[in-house]
Design a protein around this motif. Structure first.
Motif, PDB file in Angstrom:
ATOM      1  N   VAL A 108       0.779  -1.313   0.030  1.00  0.00           N
ATOM      2  CA  VAL A 108      -0.106  -0.066  -0.079  1.00  0.00           C
ATOM      3  C   VAL A 108       0.954   1.397   0.082  1.00  0.00           C
ATOM      4  N   ARG A 109       1.964   1.218   0.877  1.00  0.00           N
ATOM      5  CA  ARG A 109       2.629   2.576   0.945  1.00  0.00           C
ATOM      6  C   ARG A 109       3.533   2.674  -0.312  1.00  0.00           C
ATOM      7  N   LEU A 110       3.992   1.642  -1.035  1.00  0.00           N
ATOM      8  CA  LEU A 110       4.673   1.749  -2.417  1.00  0.00           C
ATOM      9  C   LEU A 110       3.562   2.298  -3.579  1.00  0.00           C
ATOM     10  N   ALA A 111       2.440   1.753  -3.434  1.00  0.00           N
ATOM     11  CA  ALA A 111       1.494   2.123  -4.392  1.00  0.00           C
ATOM     12  C   ALA A 111       1.284   3.689  -4.209  1.00  0.00           C
ATOM     13  N   GLN A 198      20.638   2.145  -0.180  1.00  0.00           N
ATOM     14  CA  GLN A 198      19.919   2.693   0.768  1.00  0.00           C
ATOM     15  C   GLN A 198      18.568   1.931   0.904  1.00  0.00           C
ATOM     16  N   ASP A 199      18.264   1.098  -0.154  1.00  0.00           N
ATOM     17  CA  ASP A 199      16.852   0.390  -0.017  1.00  0.00           C
ATOM     18  C   ASP A 199      17.192  -0.936   0.803  1.00  0.00           C
ATOM     19  N   ILE A 200      18.289  -1.536   0.409  1.00  0.00           N
ATOM     20  CA  ILE A 200      18.861  -2.700   1.155  1.00  0.00           C
ATOM     21  C   ILE A 200      19.011  -2.353   2.730  1.00  0.00           C
ATOM     22  N   VAL A 201      19.677  -1.259   3.157  1.00  0.00           N
ATOM     23  CA  VAL A 201      19.712  -1.012   4.379  1.00  0.00           C
ATOM     24  C   VAL A 201      18.376  -0.662   5.155  1.00  0.00           C
ATOM     25  N   ALA A 202      17.544  -0.154   4.339  1.00  0.00           N
ATOM     26  CA  ALA A 202      16.140   0.204   4.763  1.00  0.00           C
ATOM     27  C   ALA A 202      15.256  -1.347   5.217  1.00  0.00           C
ATOM     28  N   ARG A 203      15.309  -2.015   4.218  1.00  0.00           N
ATOM     29  CA  ARG A 203      14.648  -3.250   4.473  1.00  0.00           C
ATOM     30  C   ARG A 203      15.226  -4.061   5.555  1.00  0.00           C
ATOM     31  N   LEU A 205      16.951  -3.309   8.393  1.00  0.00           N
ATOM     32  CA  LEU A 205      17.412  -2.486   9.657  1.00  0.00           C
ATOM     33  C   LEU A 205      16.092  -1.701  10.329  1.00  0.00           C
ATOM     34  N   LEU A 206      15.197  -1.484   9.438  1.00  0.00           N
ATOM     35  CA  LEU A 206      13.899  -0.568   9.697  1.00  0.00           C
ATOM     36  C   LEU A 206      12.672  -1.484   9.678  1.00  0.00           C
ATOM     37  N   SER A 207      11.896  -1.373  10.687  1.00  0.00           N
ATOM     38  CA  SER A 207      10.420  -1.634  10.777  1.00  0.00           C
ATOM     39  C   SER A 207       9.251  -0.428  11.008  1.00  0.00           C
ATOM     40  N   PRO A 208       8.327  -0.985  10.571  1.00  0.00           N
ATOM     41  CA  PRO A 208       7.316   0.250  10.489  1.00  0.00           C
ATOM     42  C   PRO A 208       7.234   0.995  11.796  1.00  0.00           C
ATOM     43  N   GLY A 209       7.270   2.278  11.759  1.00  0.00           N
ATOM     44  CA  GLY A 209       7.115   2.944  13.028  1.00  0.00           C
ATOM     45  C   GLY A 209       8.578   3.436  13.554  1.00  0.00           C
ATOM     46  N   ASP A 210       9.793   3.042  13.001  1.00  0.00           N
ATOM     47  CA  ASP A 210      10.779   3.267  13.597  1.00  0.00           C
ATOM     48  C   ASP A 210      11.069   4.719  13.290  1.00  0.00           C
ATOM     49  N   ALA A 211      11.591   5.567  14.106  1.00  0.00           N
ATOM     50  CA  ALA A 211      12.131   6.831  13.947  1.00  0.00           C
ATOM     51  C   ALA A 211      13.258   6.964  13.351  1.00  0.00           C
ATOM     52  N   VAL A 212      13.492   7.705  12.160  1.00  0.00           N
ATOM     53  CA  VAL A 212      14.877   8.061  11.374  1.00  0.00           C
ATOM     54  C   VAL A 212      14.754   9.445  11.178  1.00  0.00           C
ATOM     55  N   TRP A 213      16.049   9.859  11.395  1.00  0.00           N
ATOM     56  CA  TRP A 213      16.459  11.069  11.004  1.00  0.00           C
ATOM     57  C   TRP A 213      16.731  11.402   9.614  1.00  0.00           C
ATOM     58  N   ALA A 214      16.437  12.427   9.079  1.00  0.00           N
ATOM     59  CA  ALA A 214      16.374  12.740   7.456  1.00  0.00           C
ATOM     60  C   ALA A 214      16.837  14.209   7.340  1.00  0.00           C
ATOM     61  N   GLU A 215      17.808  14.704   6.659  1.00  0.00           N
ATOM     62  CA  GLU A 215      18.268  15.917   6.327  1.00  0.00           C
ATOM     63  C   GLU A 215      17.017  16.898   5.784  1.00  0.00           C
ATOM     64  N   ASP A 216      16.857  18.106   6.411  1.00  0.00           N
ATOM     65  CA  ASP A 216      15.623  19.126   6.044  1.00  0.00           C
ATOM     66  C   ASP A 216      16.540  20.240   5.451  1.00  0.00           C
ATOM     67  N   PRO A 217      16.492  20.606   4.088  1.00  0.00           N
ATOM     68  CA  PRO A 217      16.040  19.922   2.994  1.00  0.00           C
ATOM     69  C   PRO A 217      16.829  18.328   2.662  1.00  0.00           C
ATOM     70  N   GLY A 218      16.189  17.578   1.767  1.00  0.00           N
ATOM     71  CA  GLY A 218      17.163  16.320   1.760  1.00  0.00           C
ATOM     72  C   GLY A 218      16.881  15.758   0.412  1.00  0.00           C
ATOM     73  N   ILE A 225      12.149   6.075   0.041  1.00  0.00           N
ATOM     74  CA  ILE A 225      12.686   4.682   0.536  1.00  0.00           C
ATOM     75  C   ILE A 225      12.184   4.651   2.021  1.00  0.00           C
ATOM     76  N   LEU A 226      12.378   5.496   2.801  1.00  0.00           N
ATOM     77  CA  LEU A 226      12.005   5.433   4.338  1.00  0.00           C
ATOM     78  C   LEU A 226      10.638   5.353   4.145  1.00  0.00           C
ATOM     79  N   GLU A 227       9.830   6.121   3.307  1.00  0.00           N
ATOM     80  CA  GLU A 227       8.238   6.109   3.597  1.00  0.00           C
ATOM     81  C   GLU A 227       7.643   4.628   3.161  1.00  0.00           C
ATOM     82  N   ALA A 228       8.500   4.032   2.000  1.00  0.00           N
ATOM     83  CA  ALA A 228       8.162   2.667   1.642  1.00  0.00           C
ATOM     84  C   ALA A 228       8.041   1.609   2.644  1.00  0.00           C
ATOM     85  N   VAL A 229       9.020   1.886   3.595  1.00  0.00           N
ATOM     86  CA  VAL A 229       9.188   0.853   4.616  1.00  0.00           C
ATOM     87  C   VAL A 229       8.453   1.089   6.022  1.00  0.00           C
TER      88      VAL A 229
END
Length: 481
Positions: A108-111, A198-203, A205-218, A225-229
């Motif tokens: 659903v998130r990917l779509a 990065q997709d490999i890393v996200a798949r 190491l991360l589970s739904p709901g995990d907090a992740v820092w991202a640069e703003d702007p980025g 990728i982060l939204e998809a996982v």
């Protein structure tokens, strides 16, 4: 082949002979110049350092006398193949503990993930483009022919998902010499590019709901990728010193990861200061979090030697280093890599196997030949000069034609620049006006998530020769001038 050609040699401090000696000795002791590597000729190194050749000769004589180097008549000076008498092996890093991987439902998130429309690639000033001169193209053709001739029966079957071992050894040697990355070949995993890494890393190491820092702007691809996982993205603002780590600590102190571009922040271009680097690594150790270092344009720094990678400061404990050959050579190549901490090598390797099994055998063989022939290092040196000239001409044209409308931030690294808008003109409006005049620029305001957006245009300069800059700026001036 020796990586001494791309090692970031620096002019020595006085006394000159001692300074040259110390710099070469440190390169040997750190492993950046491996046993058996050929040192630059005394004449070449003297020219690079801006010192007298006699000073380099004296330094080499000292290295020879102490057993760090050997001379081969008619061939040159080499790092001694057996350094057991003068060099102690570095201590192995303490293995990091990898968190358990998650397997979230993602369809659903990917779509729902927006896909940006394609931009006409031939238009100035599109990004994601590079150039290869005639020498590089001819060398690439030779590498392709040799790679095809070298194929064996084993190359027609499945291979190691991490990539060809010889190529991984070449990449590791290059990263040690050129970027200060601390790694061995078995930590390198060949990918199709930085986004794949990065997709490999996200798949993993991360589970739904995990907090992740991202640069703003980025970088928007990293955010998708982060939204998809299903990660919970925490936008962390940047300033002149890069990521504001104290804000990340305040907003999400227990985040599982931080995705950063420390050498050349995307899109604004600043480098993460040393104080912030140390602060970020300290947080990662305390929070048992991972730092994903996207070093997407590290080869192309125009005002000094390339910056040492964040991973080199960390020693490969909490930092996952991501790089790409697609910008060093050309985007259609589709080869990149990640350097994993020891505990994550096997999880990443298995994830890579499940995605598309392996990188193309023939493409890897071509790149390996291109690197081993010395043409890769030579290409990077020439492109650095060429891209620097393209940047300078673009900055000058923007200043002369549009100085009343834009303020240009001249980057010291990377393949694009940002022109900040004056007089209240919105960047998305400027983007549309430029598009109508067959010029491709990107509004940076779209790349902000929490911080107040600045109005500016991102212009790529690496894919267009010097002669294309002024006409492109003229069309942009007609659009917004």
């Amino acid at each position: 082949m020796s990586w001494a050609e791309v090692y970031p040699w620096e002019p020595p401090a006085a006394p000159v002979v001692r300074g040259v000696y110390g710099q070469v000795r440190e390169a040997i002791l750190s492993g950046a110049l491996a046993p058996g590597a050929r040192l630059p000729s005394s004449r070449d190194l003297a020219a690079r350092l801006g010192v007298a050749r006699a000073s380099v000769v004296s330094a080499y004589e000292q290295l020879l006398a102490e057993g760090y180097a050997v001379g081969r008549p008619g061939s040159g000076t080499y790092v001694r193949a057996d350094l057991s008498g003068v060099l102690d092996a570095p201590a192995a890093p303490t293995p990091a503990v990898a968190p358990a991987p998650g397997l979230p439902e993602r369809a659903v998130r990917l779509a729902a993930t927006p896909v940006p429309p394609p931009r006409p690639g031939e238009r100035t000033f599109n990004t994601g483009r590079t150039l290869m001169d005639a020498r590089a193209q001819a060398a690439w053709s030779r590498s392709a022919r040799r790679a095809v001739r070298s194929l064996s029966a084993g190359d027609f079957g499945y291979a190691d998902p991490a990539g060809d071992l010889a190529l991984r050894e070449a990449i590791a040697a290059y990263l040690r010499a050129a970027r200060g990355v601390r790694c061995e070949a078995d930590q390198v995993i060949v990918t199709t590019g930085a986004q794949h890494a990065q997709d490999i890393v996200a798949r993993v190491l991360l589970s739904p709901g995990d907090a992740v820092w991202a640069e703003d702007p980025g970088y928007p691809a990293s955010l998708r990728i982060l939204e998809a996982v299903g990660a919970q993205i925490t936008p962390v603002p940047v300033d002149a010193d890069g990521l504001v780590v104290s804000e990340g600590r305040r907003l999400a102190p227990e985040a599982r990861a931080a995705f950063v571009t420390p050498s050349h922040q995307y899109p604004l271009g600043m480098a993460l200061s040393m104080a912030r680097r140390l602060e970020l690594l300290a947080w990662a150790r305390e929070a048992r979090a991972w730092v994903v270092e996207d070093d997407y344009a590290s080869e192309f720094r125009y005002d000094g030697p390339p910056l040492t990678a964040l991973q080199g400061l960390d020693g490969g404990q909490r930092v996952i280093y991501v790089g790409t050959l697609n910008k060093a050579l050309f985007p259609g190549l589709r080869l990149g890599y990640l350097v994993a901490p020891s505990a994550l090598v096997e999880p990443f390797r298995q994830a890579r196997r499940m995605m598309d099994r392996q990188a193309p055998t023939l493409t890897q063989a071509m790149v390996l030949d291109f690197m081993q022939s010395g043409e890769f290092a030579a290409h990077i040196r020439r492109r650095r000069v060429a891209y620097g000239a393209q940047r300078d001409v673009l900055v000058r044209a923007l200043t002369e034609r549009l100085g009343h409308r834009v303020e240009v931030a001249q980057p010291d690294q990377g393949l694009h620049l940002v022109a900040y808008l004056k007089d209240g003109l919105g960047d998305q409006e400027a983007e549309a006006l430029a598009d109508a005049n067959n010029v491709t620029v990107q509004a940076i305001s779209r790349l902000y998530r929490g911080a107040a957006p600045r109005q500016g245009l991102l212009l790529g300069f690496s894919g267009f020769p010097v002669r294309a800059m002024a006409p492109g700026v003229a069309r942009l001036a007609r659009a917004i001038g």
